[in-house]
Enzyme design. Sequence first.
Site, PDB file in Angstrom:
ATOM      1  N   HIS A   1       3.082  -4.893  -7.952  1.00 33.18           N
ATOM      2  CA  HIS A   1       1.860  -4.771  -7.148  1.00 33.18           C
ATOM      3  C   HIS A   1       2.185  -4.688  -5.658  1.00 33.18           C
ATOM      4  O   HIS A   1       1.729  -3.774  -4.959  1.00 33.18           O
ATOM      5  CB  HIS A   1       0.944  -5.967  -7.421  1.00 33.18           C
ATOM      6  CG  HIS A   1      -0.282  -5.995  -6.558  1.00 33.18           C
ATOM      7  ND1 HIS A   1      -1.513  -5.606  -7.018  1.00 33.18           N
ATOM      8  CD2 HIS A   1      -0.466  -6.363  -5.256  1.00 33.18           C
ATOM      9  CE1 HIS A   1      -2.401  -5.720  -6.035  1.00 33.18           C
ATOM     10  NE2 HIS A   1      -1.787  -6.192  -4.955  1.00 33.18           N
ATOM     11  N   GLU A   2       2.945  -5.654  -5.167  1.00 37.39           N
ATOM     12  CA  GLU A   2       3.221  -5.693  -3.734  1.00 37.39           C
ATOM     13  C   GLU A   2       4.052  -4.489  -3.291  1.00 37.39           C
ATOM     14  O   GLU A   2       3.862  -3.966  -2.186  1.00 37.39           O
ATOM     15  CB  GLU A   2       3.910  -7.005  -3.360  1.00 37.39           C
ATOM     16  CG  GLU A   2       3.077  -8.259  -3.623  1.00 37.39           C
ATOM     17  CD  GLU A   2       1.758  -8.292  -2.868  1.00 37.39           C
ATOM     18  OE1 GLU A   2       1.619  -7.567  -1.858  1.00 37.39           O
ATOM     19  OE2 GLU A   2       0.858  -9.041  -3.288  1.00 37.39           O
TER      20      GLU A   2
ATOM     21  N   HIS B   1       1.894  -1.699  -2.269  1.00 39.21           N
ATOM     22  CA  HIS B   1       1.458  -1.719  -0.870  1.00 39.21           C
ATOM     23  C   HIS B   1       2.558  -1.165   0.046  1.00 39.21           C
ATOM     24  O   HIS B   1       2.281  -0.429   1.004  1.00 39.21           O
ATOM     25  CB  HIS B   1       1.119  -3.142  -0.436  1.00 39.21           C
ATOM     26  CG  HIS B   1      -0.162  -3.667  -0.987  1.00 39.21           C
ATOM     27  ND1 HIS B   1      -1.356  -2.993  -0.882  1.00 39.21           N
ATOM     28  CD2 HIS B   1      -0.450  -4.829  -1.645  1.00 39.21           C
ATOM     29  CE1 HIS B   1      -2.324  -3.701  -1.451  1.00 39.21           C
ATOM     30  NE2 HIS B   1      -1.793  -4.823  -1.924  1.00 39.21           N
TER      31      HIS B   1
ATOM     32  N   TYR C   1     -11.226  -6.705  -4.831  1.00 42.27           N
ATOM     33  CA  TYR C   1     -10.152  -6.778  -5.818  1.00 42.27           C
ATOM     34  C   TYR C   1     -10.636  -6.258  -7.175  1.00 42.27           C
ATOM     35  O   TYR C   1      -9.951  -5.474  -7.840  1.00 42.27           O
ATOM     36  CB  TYR C   1      -9.649  -8.218  -5.958  1.00 42.27           C
ATOM     37  CG  TYR C   1      -8.658  -8.619  -4.904  1.00 42.27           C
ATOM     38  CD1 TYR C   1      -7.329  -8.228  -4.985  1.00 42.27           C
ATOM     39  CD2 TYR C   1      -9.036  -9.403  -3.816  1.00 42.27           C
ATOM     40  CE1 TYR C   1      -6.408  -8.594  -4.027  1.00 42.27           C
ATOM     41  CE2 TYR C   1      -8.126  -9.772  -2.844  1.00 42.27           C
ATOM     42  CZ  TYR C   1      -6.811  -9.365  -2.959  1.00 42.27           C
ATOM     43  OH  TYR C   1      -5.896  -9.717  -1.984  1.00 42.27           O
TER      44      TYR C   1
ATOM     45  N   GLU D   1      -6.654  -2.170  -2.444  1.00 45.45           N
ATOM     46  CA  GLU D   1      -5.844  -2.760  -3.513  1.00 45.45           C
ATOM     47  C   GLU D   1      -5.616  -1.812  -4.693  1.00 45.45           C
ATOM     48  O   GLU D   1      -4.729  -2.048  -5.515  1.00 45.45           O
ATOM     49  CB  GLU D   1      -6.509  -4.039  -4.031  1.00 45.45           C
ATOM     50  CG  GLU D   1      -6.612  -5.164  -3.019  1.00 45.45           C
ATOM     51  CD  GLU D   1      -5.266  -5.722  -2.604  1.00 45.45           C
ATOM     52  OE1 GLU D   1      -4.303  -5.618  -3.390  1.00 45.45           O
ATOM     53  OE2 GLU D   1      -5.170  -6.254  -1.479  1.00 45.45           O
TER      54      GLU D   1
ATOM     55  N   HIS E   1       2.536   2.585  -0.271  1.00 47.94           N
ATOM     56  CA  HIS E   1       1.334   3.178   0.312  1.00 47.94           C
ATOM     57  C   HIS E   1       1.606   3.433   1.797  1.00 47.94           C
ATOM     58  O   HIS E   1       1.201   4.468   2.347  1.00 47.94           O
ATOM     59  CB  HIS E   1       0.141   2.238   0.134  1.00 47.94           C
ATOM     60  CG  HIS E   1      -1.182   2.909   0.317  1.00 47.94           C
ATOM     61  ND1 HIS E   1      -2.374   2.304  -0.016  1.00 47.94           N
ATOM     62  CD2 HIS E   1      -1.530   4.127   0.805  1.00 47.94           C
ATOM     63  CE1 HIS E   1      -3.387   3.120   0.246  1.00 47.94           C
ATOM     64  NE2 HIS E   1      -2.893   4.228   0.760  1.00 47.94           N
TER      65      HIS E   1
END
Length: 674
Positions: A464-465, A468, A606, A493, A471
């Site tokens: 997940h992180e 980011h 979220y 998110e 992105h």
Amino acid sequence: MTAVTSHPPAKGTVLNFALSADDINASVDRIIAEAKATFDAVAAQSNPTFENVIVPLASRENKRSAEYSVITFLQNVSTDKSVRDASTEAEEKLDAFEIESMMREDLYRAVHAVYKNKKEIEALDDEDRRLVEKLEQQFQRSGLALTSDKRERLGEIRKRLSELGIKFGRNVNENDGRKTFTRDELAGLPDSFFDSRETEVVDGVEKFVVTTKYPDMIPVMELARSETTRQQLAMANEQRCPENVALMQEAIGLRLEAARLLGYKTHAEFILVEKMAKTPKSVMDFEADLRAKLNVLAKRELSEFEERKRADKAAAGEPFEGLFTWDFRYYANLIKELKHKVSNEEVKQYFPMKQVTRGILDVYQKMLNLRFVKVADPPVWHPDVEMYEVWEAQGDAFVGHFYLDLFPRDAKYNHAAVWPIRPGFAKSDGTHEFPVAAMVANFPKPTSSAPALLTHSDAVTLLHEMGHVFHGICSLTKWARFHGTQTEGDFVEAPSQMLENWGWEPSVLRQFAVHHSSGEPIPEDLVKRLVAAKNEGAGLFNLRQVFFGLFDMAIHDTADGKVDVKAIYNQLREDVSLFKNGDVDTWGMATFGHMMGGYDAGYYGYMWSEVFSADMYASRFLKDGVDNPKTGMDYRKEILRPGGSRDASVSLRRFLGRDPNNKAFLKSIGLDID
């Protein structure tokens, strides 16, 4: 994986994190002086145009981004208290200056003159036109249409809100809870949990120190058989930072006052105008619909939890008094083990951090057509930190770089998050500034008997992180204001949530899940059991997310400001998440950093963005194949590259080929609802 450690950082890409408190203070003064000079020059223009007003303002944002980010980032990661203090003070001073600058009438007059020049605006490209519109909107939302006394009051409020948010976060970072327990009180925890663990002698008895940092907290809440132990650690966590209750309470009142000054009934109404949801009603309808659907699953799951706890209490000769908040992780984990024979302790053996990190980076390399190079002897803020360069997979085009700071330490930010340290943007000489991102997390450290081992949940968090991170790395915009994650808050998110699905793909897991000692790949049977257990407890877990979203709206969508954050938090948690709080006084909202760190009236995002992430995954990646290079490049082109330079709804339609819907999301959590 192709990452190597063969050379120092690429020329021109290195940031300086070795700053002293004096360095930080000097940089702040220089940043402010340079900005004032730019603002004064812009305000003095007799014939305001895009080139002499908007370009200097946006170029100033471009230039300041990296230095500002490094200075304010250090409060979260530095081991030097003087540096952390200086970083915190710098953020307060810089934020106050930005707020004050956005209240300058002369600046607004110049921007507004350009905005009103329709002929010039129509001649701009889409991103430049969006830039003018956003600057105009920003000044208006800063109160430039208000009378001078109201504008002055709004400026005071904004400065105070910045101070409150910074203090709140600092308190959370520096005030971990801790408890001591005997080995018997920690029955159920594996031997590895006790390796190298600090001990204290309490009343002549040796006890182990357990903190509220994630690598301690989560294993205890999942595995400790003693309800008293789980309760005590939960209370230690929820009685942290009592001073933060008043800070949040004050912030809520100030946010409402600011919203009213600007003509809005509530703070939520003010915030949501700029989000995809647009109105509080849209959010509340979304939450209510989701809550009703999730209750179908949650009630069934709750009965299983209750049955299991009743049996445990009967076996111990103790009365059953209900299910409490400290029971959720324990019984969710226990039932997963019983029904699917999935043990986190067994799974961890196949998730050594080094191999998992390399494997996840390889997933991103392949999907996004990139190549990563691990930097030897990098200039970083702590020896644990790794630095990677990012290159195009084909050719020698440099893309950016990122840092990984993955282990806990004292006074470090104690959750998992990504800081966009430097945005990319087009420079005046025609070249492009390379973006930089830093991931900060708190995964388990190596012990004397084993390397750092991750739970499967940890691996999903890492996926997940890293979403980011990329992105930011893969975004390509003209202006820093729109780079990477600078999208609508209720979409930001979605790209990261979408990548969590890779953590459940058997073909992907087998690429990097290997036993830490034997090197054997994860058994196919274990993968099947792990995937089968994916939705175990999904109803209750997602109701918890709904609770956070409803709490956020309860304190921010109020027209009278008469809210008691502690009472609302505790009451809503029982009502929505279906677990009792117990009769001990707690204030869990005091460490709910989202409410003071930019997610106010936005936590619903979220779950809102989960709908988009599930649709993107099921409709494109699952359909076309998770390793399909064309799908990966479409994703990079249509979702990551534009950042916030266009509406997220446009990016979604272009990637999906249609408007998004929630069917894939409901199916992904076990709800097939037409």
